[in-house]
Design an enzyme around this catalytic site. Structure first.
Site, PDB file in Angstrom:
ATOM      1  N   GLN A   1       0.813  -1.215   0.000  1.00  0.00           N
ATOM      2  CA  GLN A   1       0.000   0.000   0.000  1.00  0.00           C
ATOM      3  C   GLN A   1       0.846   1.264   0.000  1.00  0.00           C
ATOM      4  O   GLN A   1       0.369   2.332   0.349  1.00  0.00           O
ATOM      5  CB  GLN A   1      -0.935   0.007   1.216  1.00  0.00           C
ATOM      6  CG  GLN A   1      -1.954  -1.113   1.216  1.00  0.00           C
ATOM      7  CD  GLN A   1      -2.928  -1.013   2.373  1.00  0.00           C
ATOM      8  OE1 GLN A   1      -2.881  -0.082   3.164  1.00  0.00           O
ATOM      9  NE2 GLN A   1      -3.824  -1.972   2.468  1.00  0.00           N
ATOM     10  N   CYS A   2       2.114   1.156  -0.419  1.00  0.00           N
ATOM     11  CA  CYS A   2       3.025   2.291  -0.299  1.00  0.00           C
ATOM     12  C   CYS A   2       2.545   3.491  -1.112  1.00  0.00           C
ATOM     13  O   CYS A   2       2.670   4.639  -0.679  1.00  0.00           O
ATOM     14  CB  CYS A   2       4.433   1.895  -0.710  1.00  0.00           C
ATOM     15  SG  CYS A   2       4.543   1.182  -2.383  1.00  0.00           S
ATOM     16  N   GLY A   3       1.995   3.259  -2.302  1.00  0.00           N
ATOM     17  CA  GLY A   3       1.538   4.374  -3.117  1.00  0.00           C
ATOM     18  C   GLY A   3       0.370   5.107  -2.497  1.00  0.00           C
ATOM     19  O   GLY A   3       0.326   6.343  -2.483  1.00  0.00           O
TER      20      GLY A   3
END
Length: 347
Positions: A127-129
């Site tokens: 979920q980094c973006g």
């Protein structure tokens, strides 16, 4: 024979009776039968002393920040967002970073630091973006902010992601416009050339930049051909210049040679370092695996962003579903970045 306990007998004749009255002496009280069987020591007749209270439990250790922020963890997400401050003392964090890495800066230059405050949120999973977009939202959306779960849900509803991953900068721009109500400008062909000055001017105005790159073990940019593709948000820049403009800048009282734009005054734009002048431009970035800012050389970020070409073999073999655009990682991420501005802002 007389008993040893009997009083001596002086005469066998009883003494004559007199009429003098005798004092009435009450007979001695007999002890309680229980006392005869279980004689108690004098001190035991006092009120019994209660046992000491139990020891207090050991102090609870401070719980680590929640690490899972998905739709299936609504309560954890809510608590994490409540604890994440929109103003995490960004300048102090950056100054700590500058002191730690002061040997990286050329002593023949003066330095201008422009950095907006970003909140922090730790990710788990791909979920980094969306975490980077959530952080950028602090500079773009209303003070109430947009919950991360909303970003995830909209991204899933639009088919941009299966579980939080984002392999398309164009999809990220569309998601930002829809959820944050901001302007999103997609950059192609890397962070160099004509895009370089555009990026630097954008950051100097305090607006965020979303950058895909390959993440090294220490979260810094590296070159793994996209196998470690990750997202970061930059909201600040450190420029090395020969001369600081006279209008609108103040020298830091703790770090001589470091200058900050004064928010209450109009600032004269600083001269941008020439391209191919290494060690003069650093980006201040955050990403979803650390609470703190990181200081990255601009050329290092540019090179990492330009070589995102392949989907990770380990991800391809993990049995999970990912949304990858037509043309793969090269088409979705390579050489691209996203400039975000408030809706009412001009270029």
């Amino acid at each position: 024979m007389t008993s040893l306990c009997s009083p001596p007998v002086e005469s066998s004749v009883p003494p004559p009776r007199t009429s003098a009255p005798r004092p009435l002496i009450p007979p001695p009280l007999l002890p309680d039968p229980l006392d005869l069987s279980f004689p108690l020591a004098p001190c035991s007749l006092q009120t019994p002393i209660p046992p000491p209270p139990p020891l207090p439990p050991p102090p609870a250790t401070v719980a680590a920040p929640p690490l899972v922020y998905g739709l299936e963890k609504h309560q954890l997400l809510k608590e994490a967002l409540e604890k994440a401050s929109p103003n995490p003392k960004g300048r102090e964090d950056v100054k700590r970073l500058l002191k730690l890495h002061k040997d990286r800066f050329r002593s023949d230059l003066q330095w201008i630091l422009s950095c907006a405050d970003l909140p922090s949120l730790i990710q788990e999973g791909p979920q980094c973006g969306l975490v980077a977009l959530w952080m950028a939202g602090a500079l773009l959306s209303p003070p109430s902010g947009v919950p991360l779960e909303t970003l995830v849900q909209v991204a899933m509803d639009r088919g941009y992601t299966a579980q939080g991953e984002m392999f398309s900068v164009a999809d990220m721009g569309r998601l930002a416009q829809e959820t944050l109500g901001c302007q999103a400008e997609l950059l192609r062909n890397g962070l160099g050339g004509p895009n370089r000055d555009l990026v630097l001017q954008h950051l100097l105005t305090g607006h965020p930049l979303l950058i895909p790159y390959d993440e090294d073990f220490n979260h810094e940019p590296c070159k793994r051909r996209g196998h470690k593709a990750h997202w970061a948000v930059s909201a600040g820049v450190l420029l090395g210049v020969q001369v600081v403009p006279s209008l609108g800048y103040a020298e830091d009282p703790e770090l001589p040679g470091l200058f900050h734009p004064m928010p209450s005054m109009p600032c004269q734009p600083p001269p941008l370092p020439k391209e191919n002048t290494s060690g003069t431009i650093f980006l201040l970035c955050k990403q979803g695996k650390s609470w703190h800012y990181q200081l990255w050389d601009y050329d290092q970020v540019q090179e990492s962003n330009l070589q995102l070409t392949d989907f990770s073999p380990s991800r391809a073999a993990d049995g999970r579903e990912y949304v990858v655009p037509s043309g793969g990682v090269r088409a979705g991420l390579c050489g691209q970045a996203l400039l975000l501005r408030p809706q009412e802002s001009s270029h």
